[in-house]
Enzyme design. Structure first.
Site, PDB file in Angstrom:
ATOM      1  CE  LYS A  13      -2.173  -0.984   3.855  1.00 35.97           C
ATOM      2  NZ  LYS A  13      -1.562  -2.272   4.271  1.00 35.97           N
ATOM      3  NE  ARG A  88      -4.125  -1.272  10.246  1.00 40.21           N
ATOM      4  CZ  ARG A  88      -3.078  -0.671   9.699  1.00 40.21           C
ATOM      5  NH1 ARG A  88      -3.171   0.552   9.254  1.00 40.21           N
ATOM      6  NH2 ARG A  88      -1.953  -1.327   9.584  1.00 40.21           N
ATOM      7  NE  ARG A 127       7.394  -3.170   5.775  1.00 42.07           N
ATOM      8  CZ  ARG A 127       6.090  -2.998   5.722  1.00 42.07           C
ATOM      9  NH1 ARG A 127       5.461  -3.050   4.553  1.00 42.07           N
ATOM     10  NH2 ARG A 127       5.401  -2.759   6.814  1.00 42.07           N
ATOM     11  NE  ARG A 161       6.211  -0.163   9.945  1.00 41.92           N
ATOM     12  CZ  ARG A 161       5.000  -0.326   9.431  1.00 41.92           C
ATOM     13  NH1 ARG A 161       4.749   0.129   8.211  1.00 41.92           N
ATOM     14  NH2 ARG A 161       4.063  -0.943  10.091  1.00 41.92           N
ATOM     15  NE  ARG A 172       2.471  -4.736  11.200  1.00 47.20           N
ATOM     16  CZ  ARG A 172       3.569  -4.497  10.488  1.00 47.20           C
ATOM     17  NH1 ARG A 172       4.725  -5.011  10.852  1.00 47.20           N
ATOM     18  NH2 ARG A 172       3.483  -3.740   9.420  1.00 47.20           N
TER      19      ARG A 172
HETATM   20  P1  AMP Z   1       0.918   0.585   9.210  1.00 49.37           P
HETATM   21  O1  AMP Z   1       2.071   1.506   9.020  1.00 49.37           O
HETATM   22  O2  AMP Z   1      -0.285   0.970   8.415  1.00 49.37           O
HETATM   23  O3  AMP Z   1       1.295  -0.868   9.040  1.00 49.37           O
HETATM   24  O4  AMP Z   1       0.478   0.741  10.755  1.00 49.37           O
HETATM   25  C1  AMP Z   1       1.370   0.419  11.813  1.00 49.37           C
HETATM   26  C2  AMP Z   1       0.603   0.274  13.112  1.00 49.37           C
HETATM   27  O5  AMP Z   1      -0.035   1.513  13.440  1.00 49.37           O
HETATM   28  C3  AMP Z   1      -0.530  -0.747  13.102  1.00 49.37           C
HETATM   29  O6  AMP Z   1      -0.080  -2.071  13.360  1.00 49.37           O
HETATM   30  C4  AMP Z   1      -1.432  -0.220  14.217  1.00 49.37           C
HETATM   31  O7  AMP Z   1      -0.900  -0.504  15.500  1.00 49.37           O
HETATM   32  C5  AMP Z   1      -1.320   1.296  14.015  1.00 49.37           C
HETATM   33  N1  AMP Z   1      -2.347   1.804  13.059  1.00 49.37           N
HETATM   34  C6  AMP Z   1      -2.119   2.399  11.855  1.00 49.37           C
HETATM   35  N2  AMP Z   1      -3.261   2.762  11.268  1.00 49.37           N
HETATM   36  C7  AMP Z   1      -4.247   2.383  12.113  1.00 49.37           C
HETATM   37  C8  AMP Z   1      -5.667   2.463  12.062  1.00 49.37           C
HETATM   38  N3  AMP Z   1      -6.304   3.003  11.011  1.00 49.37           N
HETATM   39  N4  AMP Z   1      -6.374   1.972  13.119  1.00 49.37           N
HETATM   40  C9  AMP Z   1      -5.753   1.431  14.183  1.00 49.37           C
HETATM   41  N5  AMP Z   1      -4.416   1.300  14.284  1.00 49.37           N
HETATM   42  C10 AMP Z   1      -3.667   1.775  13.266  1.00 49.37           C
END
Ligand code: AMP
Length: 219
Positions: A13, A88, A127, A161, A172
């Protein structure tokens, strides 16, 4: 155009959102990036989110909804945005609809990037990102042309990360299947859901996204 990119962690994404930014002049709104910035700054919000993020769990809806509501008000979003990592949960999808309706805005397309779970762990744990410009790389699939030097900005510092490890990836993925996948029918019912093959190589996925968006725009 206002677009959502939907798919499990590691689906690509972020990579595709950056390409859409460059090609279409849209702005990428990544709640993950925004939350990581909050954690880094040590804000109250960041402190609330940190442990959940490190455990691979979702942070509370009201927290991310608040962040997005603020961000969508900024003038640069008027030309269109790509939501990456939001919504989400169904509650977040409903809050987004309400928020956009209030601003007389709407969604044009929700693009689902379909991938096999089996491929995701390898994609995620390999990554890394340029600390200077944010360009994404992968140990196996996308190494910089010159080792240790960013292709895009020439930077030599890279970051990984904290949640990109095998253990956290399991949580996740579980969060995705249990809490996020239910929003697919929500958007399918509204006639917004489009699919692309997230297992294809990066350029091919970009081509497929362009194609489904052209079709959607043509009605
Ligand atoms: P991402 O970078 O999108 O993989 O997000 C990393 C982490 O941030 C996720 O595993 C969640 O802990 C938190 N997170 C990001 N976006 C959301 C969302 N829309 N709702 C809830 N938690 C989020």
């Amino acid at each position: 155009m206002n677009i959502i990119l939907l798919g499990p962690p590691g689906a690509g994404k972020g990579t595709q959102a950056k390409r859409l930014e460059d090609r279409r002049g849209l702005v990428q709104l990544s709640t993950g990036d925004m939350l990581r910035a909050e954690v880094k700054s040590g804000s109250d919000l960041g402190e609330r989110a940190r442990g959940l993020m490190e455990a691979g769990q979702l942070v509370p809806d009201e927290l991310v909804i608040g962040i997005i509501a603020n961000r969508i008000d900024a003038p640069d979003c008027k030309n269109g945005f790509i939501l990456d990592g939001f919504p989400r949960t169904v509650a977040q999808a409903e809050a987004l609809d309400a928020m956009l309706a209030q601003k007389a805005m709407g969604l044009d397309a929700v693009v689902e990037m379909k991938v096999n779970d089996a491929a995701l762990t390898e994609r995620i744990v390999g990554r890394f990102t340029c600390a200077g410009c944010g360009e994404g790389y992968h140990e196996t699939f996308k190494r910089p042309v010159k080792d240790g030097v960013c292709d895009k900005c020439g930077g030599t510092e890279f970051t990984r990360r904290k949640d990109d490890n095998e253990e956290t990836v399991k949580s996740r993925l579980q969060a995705y299947h249990e809490q996020t996948a239910p929003i697919l029918p929500y958007y399918a019912d509204r006639g917004l859901l489009l699919e692309v093959d997230g297992m294809a190589d990066i350029d091919e996925v970009t081509r497929q996204i362009d194609a489904v968006l052209e079709d959607a725009a043509a009605g």
